[in-house]
Design an enzyme around this catalytic site. Structure first.
Site, PDB file in Angstrom:
ATOM      1  N   SER A 192       0.947  -1.304   0.069  1.00 48.64           N
ATOM      2  CA  SER A 192       0.085  -0.003  -0.011  1.00 48.64           C
ATOM      3  C   SER A 192       0.976   1.487  -0.042  1.00 48.64           C
ATOM      4  O   SER A 192       2.002   1.384   0.738  1.00 48.64           O
ATOM      5  CB  SER A 192      -0.827   0.173   1.145  1.00 48.64           C
ATOM      6  OG  SER A 192      -1.589   1.015   1.098  1.00 48.64           O
ATOM      7  N   LYS A 235      -4.281  -7.337   3.165  1.00 43.98           N
ATOM      8  CA  LYS A 235      -4.594  -6.021   2.297  1.00 43.98           C
ATOM      9  C   LYS A 235      -5.730  -5.955   1.748  1.00 43.98           C
ATOM     10  O   LYS A 235      -6.217  -4.841   1.580  1.00 43.98           O
ATOM     11  CB  LYS A 235      -3.255  -6.369   1.288  1.00 43.98           C
ATOM     12  CG  LYS A 235      -3.129  -5.155   0.140  1.00 43.98           C
ATOM     13  CD  LYS A 235      -3.186  -3.747   0.640  1.00 43.98           C
ATOM     14  CE  LYS A 235      -2.733  -2.835  -0.511  1.00 43.98           C
ATOM     15  NZ  LYS A 235      -3.718  -2.711  -1.535  1.00 43.98           N
ATOM     16  N   HIS A 241      -7.575  -4.175   4.659  1.00 39.35           N
ATOM     17  CA  HIS A 241      -7.165  -2.668   4.282  1.00 39.35           C
ATOM     18  C   HIS A 241      -7.680  -1.892   3.151  1.00 39.35           C
ATOM     19  O   HIS A 241      -8.187  -0.583   3.785  1.00 39.35           O
ATOM     20  CB  HIS A 241      -5.503  -2.857   4.211  1.00 39.35           C
ATOM     21  CG  HIS A 241      -4.902  -1.540   3.628  1.00 39.35           C
ATOM     22  ND1 HIS A 241      -5.074  -1.038   2.371  1.00 39.35           N
ATOM     23  CD2 HIS A 241      -3.763  -0.826   4.211  1.00 39.35           C
ATOM     24  CE1 HIS A 241      -4.010   0.041   2.382  1.00 39.35           C
ATOM     25  NE2 HIS A 241      -3.791   0.309   3.539  1.00 39.35           N
ATOM     26  N   ASN A 242      -7.761  -2.615   2.264  1.00 42.47           N
ATOM     27  CA  ASN A 242      -8.518  -1.758   1.074  1.00 42.47           C
ATOM     28  C   ASN A 242     -10.034  -1.313   1.396  1.00 42.47           C
ATOM     29  O   ASN A 242     -10.672  -0.489   1.109  1.00 42.47           O
ATOM     30  CB  ASN A 242      -8.422  -2.406  -0.175  1.00 42.47           C
ATOM     31  CG  ASN A 242      -7.035  -2.295  -0.951  1.00 42.47           C
ATOM     32  OD1 ASN A 242      -6.125  -1.867  -0.115  1.00 42.47           O
ATOM     33  ND2 ASN A 242      -6.922  -2.800  -2.151  1.00 42.47           N
ATOM     34  N   GLU A 274     -10.096   1.255   3.554  1.00 41.72           N
ATOM     35  CA  GLU A 274      -9.788   2.503   2.756  1.00 41.72           C
ATOM     36  C   GLU A 274     -11.063   2.935   2.113  1.00 41.72           C
ATOM     37  O   GLU A 274     -11.578   3.993   2.069  1.00 41.72           O
ATOM     38  CB  GLU A 274      -8.761   2.148   1.764  1.00 41.72           C
ATOM     39  CG  GLU A 274      -8.553   2.993   0.460  1.00 41.72           C
ATOM     40  CD  GLU A 274      -7.467   2.464  -0.174  1.00 41.72           C
ATOM     41  OE1 GLU A 274      -7.579   2.710  -1.478  1.00 41.72           O
ATOM     42  OE2 GLU A 274      -6.324   2.213   0.358  1.00 41.72           O
TER      43      GLU A 274
END
Length: 477
Positions: A119, A175, A178-179, A182
């Site tokens: 990221s 990840k 995480h997105n 986001e």
């Protein structure tokens, strides 16, 4: 990587991107030389020559689209490698595909395959990203020195923003979540922008100034930093006037990780309403033609005040100050609630798959380099350090005090948005999540009774042990 003293070999097959990639490598060399550093990057267009240039055990990082391209690349690459070599997939890959490839590569060829979330976007790629590698501990030991050197650094101790996430596809899974966080964070900011513009009559400059102020406080984050710059960038087309933000079509895209987060959260039985709301808001934005038609159709039925696409009536300075204060609280509370949802998904998946993911470490490495980096992550990391088994961020006393203080602002914004006919699905979903989680008794007893009524699905009682079924209707004679 090269800037940190490693000699790097770079391969790209001859295609339409090659000239641009080589130009980027040349630019990196010149930037390094200007800073007094020696940058050693050797470009290759033949795969065999590229592999031969690497010392064993070879360490190869892939940066290619997910899915079939990865399988095709591994198929071409594997015959050229030896046992003990390491191939790291740095794309946004589906974690189950990573686990399949890792198993096949090791069992058939003795080659390590890792899945690593990266990221940071373009800036992170050049100056240091946040890295989330997953795979065997042996493979991590082989690449650790490189990744610690190339990662972003955060905190007073300049700690590397990388950690071994865990085995298998854990790196890509983390990840993915995480997105998802986001997505939620970006949705909150877009709703704050819309609310200020439409309800408050704020100008772009006023909003940029407010974002800058918030970015110096507890909302400090990369996304606030760039949003401030977005609001003040002039139209860059010849003859353009005003700010570019006002000329951008109101349709947002998505590449799949938000959808995966919602799907995987459902698989482990964890609610992520903020991520789901953000994803669905993007779907609604794509329906531009239908939205225009609905606006005309319902213009008389729904009296928006102010108009749906216009700038608000403009508030007095004290009214704007009150709006801004409540909006800051709404953003802070919502941000915490998005992280709470995301970390619950990660914990559930880690426990189910035996990954042993450490939430405090994830919060630590997300403090620098990555898109969701924020000052709040220091508090989150400390919360999980205090209690490594913490089932929800909302149960940490320090975090709970922050949410309790800020939730009033979230409620204030949600109420006024509904009154004005302004959709704020991110804020309202965050508020609904908070209100649901703080209820000791929710209305699910009615749902379970309905299930038992029409399907004999049984239920449990609050006053007795066991499983029960009721005869809800009298039998007809």
């Amino acid at each position: 990587m090269a800037e940190k003293g490693f000699r790097v070999s770079a391969y790209n097959r001859p295609d339409e991107f090659q000239a641009r990639i080589w130009a980027a490598l040349d630019r990196a060399k010149k930037e390094g030389e200007a800073a007094g550093k020696t940058i050693c990057i050797d470009p290759f267009t033949e795969l065999a020559d590229f592999v031969s240039s690497l010392k064993t055990p070879r360490r190869i990082l892939l940066s290619i689209p997910s899915g079939a391209p990865v399988d095709m690349t591994l198929e071409a690459l594997t015959p050229l490698l030896q046992r003990g070599d390491v191939v790291v997939d740095g794309g946004n890959e589906q974690y189950l595909a990573t686990e399949r490839r890792s198993k096949e590569m090791m069992e058939k060829h003795g080659i390590h395959h890792m899945g690593m979330g990266i990221s940071g976007g373009e800036v992170g790629a050049r100056y240091g990203p946040s890295l989330m590698p997953g795979g065997s501990k042996e493979s991590w030991d082989l690449v650790r020195d490189v990744f610690e050197a190339m990662s972003a650094k955060a905190g007073d101790l300049h700690e590397p923003c990388v950690t071994w996430v865990g085995p298998g596809g854990s790196g890509h899974y983390v990840k993915m979540v995480h997105n998802g966080i986001e997505y939620a964070d970006m949705q909150y900011i877009s709703e704050a922008y819309d609310f200020m513009k439409v309800v408050g009559g704020f100008t772009n400059q006023e909003m940029a100034d407010l974002f800058a102020k918030w970015n110096s406080g507890r909302l400090a984050s990369y996304l606030f930093e760039i949003s401030q710059e977005i609001l003040t960038k002039p139209d860059d087309q010849d003859g353009g006037e005003g700010q570019l933000i006002d000329k951008i079509l109101d349709q947002s895209g998505q590449k799949g990780t938000g959808k995966w987060t919602v799907q995987e959260a459902a698989n482990v039985g964890i609610a992520v309403p903020s991520v789901s709301a953000a994803l669905e808001a993007r779907f609604v934005s794509a329906a531009k033609d239908e939205r225009i038609r609905c606006r005309a159709l319902y213009a008389l039925a729904v009296k928006e005040t102010p108009p749906p696409d216009g700038v608000g009536r403009g508030l007095a300075p004290e009214e704007k100050a009150k709006l801004a204060a409540n909006l800051e609280k709404a953003l802070f509370a919502s941000k915490i609630l998005a992280y709470a949802q995301g970390f619950r998904v990660i914990r559930a998946a880690s426990e189910e798959r035996g990954w042993g993911v450490q939430p405090s470490e994830l919060a630590r490495i997300w403090r620098g380099g990555c898109i969701i980096r924020a000052g709040l992550l220091n508090n989150i990391s400390q919360a999980f350090k205090r209690d490594p088994g913490l089932p929800s961020l909302l149960l940490d006393e320090s975090i709970a005090r922050d949410v309790a203080e800020a939730q009033a602002g979230l409620r204030w914004i949600a109420l006024r948005a509904v009154e004005a006919g302004i959709a704020v699905p991110g804020f309202t979903s965050a508020l609904a999540y908070f209100d649901s989680m703080r209820r000791g008794r929710c209305p699910a007893n009615m749902i379970q009774a309905q299930r038992d009524y029409f399907g004999a699905h049984t239920f449990k009682r609050v006053d007795k042990e066991g499983t029960f079924h009721a005869e809800w209707t009298k039998p007809k004679l």
